[in-house]
Design a protein around this motif. Sequence first.
Motif, PDB file in Angstrom:
ATOM      1  N   ALA A   5       0.825  -1.205   0.000  1.00  0.00           N
ATOM      2  CA  ALA A   5       0.000   0.000   0.000  1.00  0.00           C
ATOM      3  C   ALA A   5       0.859   1.254   0.000  1.00  0.00           C
ATOM      4  O   ALA A   5       1.896   1.315   0.667  1.00  0.00           O
ATOM      5  CB  ALA A   5      -0.923  -0.002   1.215  1.00  0.00           C
ATOM      6  N   TYR A   7      -0.564   4.129   0.886  1.00  0.00           N
ATOM      7  CA  TYR A   7      -1.207   5.002   1.867  1.00  0.00           C
ATOM      8  C   TYR A   7      -1.533   4.219   3.131  1.00  0.00           C
ATOM      9  O   TYR A   7      -1.868   3.031   3.074  1.00  0.00           O
ATOM     10  CB  TYR A   7      -2.499   5.600   1.293  1.00  0.00           C
ATOM     11  N   ARG A   8      -1.466   4.899   4.250  1.00  0.00           N
ATOM     12  CA  ARG A   8      -1.796   4.267   5.532  1.00  0.00           C
ATOM     13  C   ARG A   8      -3.272   4.414   5.859  1.00  0.00           C
ATOM     14  O   ARG A   8      -3.895   3.517   6.421  1.00  0.00           O
ATOM     15  CB  ARG A   8      -0.954   4.910   6.642  1.00  0.00           C
ATOM     16  N   VAL A  42      -8.177  -4.162   0.388  1.00  0.00           N
ATOM     17  CA  VAL A  42      -7.382  -3.005   0.810  1.00  0.00           C
ATOM     18  C   VAL A  42      -7.085  -3.074   2.310  1.00  0.00           C
ATOM     19  O   VAL A  42      -5.958  -2.847   2.749  1.00  0.00           O
ATOM     20  CB  VAL A  42      -8.121  -1.700   0.452  1.00  0.00           C
ATOM     21  N   THR A  43      -8.099  -3.397   3.113  1.00  0.00           N
ATOM     22  CA  THR A  43      -7.871  -3.471   4.556  1.00  0.00           C
ATOM     23  C   THR A  43      -6.907  -4.597   4.899  1.00  0.00           C
ATOM     24  O   THR A  43      -6.185  -4.533   5.897  1.00  0.00           O
ATOM     25  CB  THR A  43      -9.189  -3.668   5.322  1.00  0.00           C
ATOM     26  N   LEU A  45      -4.246  -5.191   3.529  1.00  0.00           N
ATOM     27  CA  LEU A  45      -2.890  -4.642   3.424  1.00  0.00           C
ATOM     28  C   LEU A  45      -2.532  -3.786   4.631  1.00  0.00           C
ATOM     29  O   LEU A  45      -1.432  -3.235   4.695  1.00  0.00           O
ATOM     30  CB  LEU A  45      -2.757  -3.800   2.152  1.00  0.00           C
ATOM     31  N   VAL A  47      -4.359  -1.082   5.454  1.00  0.00           N
ATOM     32  CA  VAL A  47      -4.817   0.284   5.194  1.00  0.00           C
ATOM     33  C   VAL A  47      -6.075   0.567   6.016  1.00  0.00           C
ATOM     34  O   VAL A  47      -6.984  -0.264   6.081  1.00  0.00           O
ATOM     35  CB  VAL A  47      -5.115   0.492   3.691  1.00  0.00           C
ATOM     36  N   LEU A 225      -7.757  -1.348  -5.476  1.00  0.00           N
ATOM     37  CA  LEU A 225      -6.488  -1.861  -4.970  1.00  0.00           C
ATOM     38  C   LEU A 225      -5.313  -1.223  -5.700  1.00  0.00           C
ATOM     39  O   LEU A 225      -4.302  -0.865  -5.072  1.00  0.00           O
ATOM     40  CB  LEU A 225      -6.445  -3.385  -5.122  1.00  0.00           C
ATOM     41  N   VAL A 228      -4.771   2.303  -4.385  1.00  0.00           N
ATOM     42  CA  VAL A 228      -4.185   2.284  -3.041  1.00  0.00           C
ATOM     43  C   VAL A 228      -2.708   1.895  -3.094  1.00  0.00           C
ATOM     44  O   VAL A 228      -1.909   2.322  -2.260  1.00  0.00           O
ATOM     45  CB  VAL A 228      -4.981   1.322  -2.133  1.00  0.00           C
ATOM     46  N   CYS A 229      -2.337   1.102  -4.078  1.00  0.00           N
ATOM     47  CA  CYS A 229      -0.936   0.692  -4.223  1.00  0.00           C
ATOM     48  C   CYS A 229      -0.111   1.706  -5.023  1.00  0.00           C
ATOM     49  O   CYS A 229       1.074   1.462  -5.317  1.00  0.00           O
ATOM     50  CB  CYS A 229      -0.849  -0.683  -4.883  1.00  0.00           C
TER      51      CYS A 229
END
Length: 239
Positions: A5, A7-8, A42-43, A45, A47, A225, A228-229
């Motif tokens: 990811a 982003y956090r 996403v979660t 990962l 995030v 995804l 986010v990556c």
Amino acid sequence: MTAVAAYRRILLKLSGEALMGERSYGIDEAVVARIVKEIGEVTALGVQVGVVIGGGNIFRGMQGAAGGMDRATADYMGMLATVMNAMALADAFARTGIAARVQSALRIDQVVEPYIRARAIRHLEEGRVVIFAAGTGNPFFTTDTAAALRGAEIGAQIVLKATKVDGIYSADPTKNPDAQRFARISFDEAIGRNLQVMDATAFALCRDIKLPINVFSIFKPGALLRVVCGEDEGTLVHS
């Protein structure tokens, strides 16, 4: 390769229309399940995900106003529609084993939590998806503006605007086959071109606090995804 990811913490803006799929109104359970699955990827990962949901699949304030209804009353009804969508989304998360909480800008304590910034951040830090309902809690402000506001309040690193089109184009791609997708565009240019993908108030708020926006298609498999990556997906609107 394992996805990493970029982003956090993110704020995802979903329109009510995204939930109805090919239906003329209401909620398509299959579409909601697919969206929840993609958010789950996403979660997974690590995030932290906040979601602002619209209500256009149930009620549109502007249409009510155009029909003679008081605009503020119509907007409050639209806010209640977003609460219904948020509850449906939270239920879909629960059925897939993903912890989620709904927080409403209008107090409906019997069914959802009130919006409390510190509590929302704690939920995110503990790995729960937080679904923000009822917009800003004020009439005359869109859920786009609510997404910018909540994104700023929770310290999101980016606002992701999920649409039907995979980014911002130089012209309407459905009408002009030569239209070019912008990979990046500045806030000033987006506002100056009067782009309709997000309202000007939301663009201006994000510009002022230097919170980037990525506009992408929620109907394109895997697009969330990839955004986010940090891949070249959709259009990045930046300062």
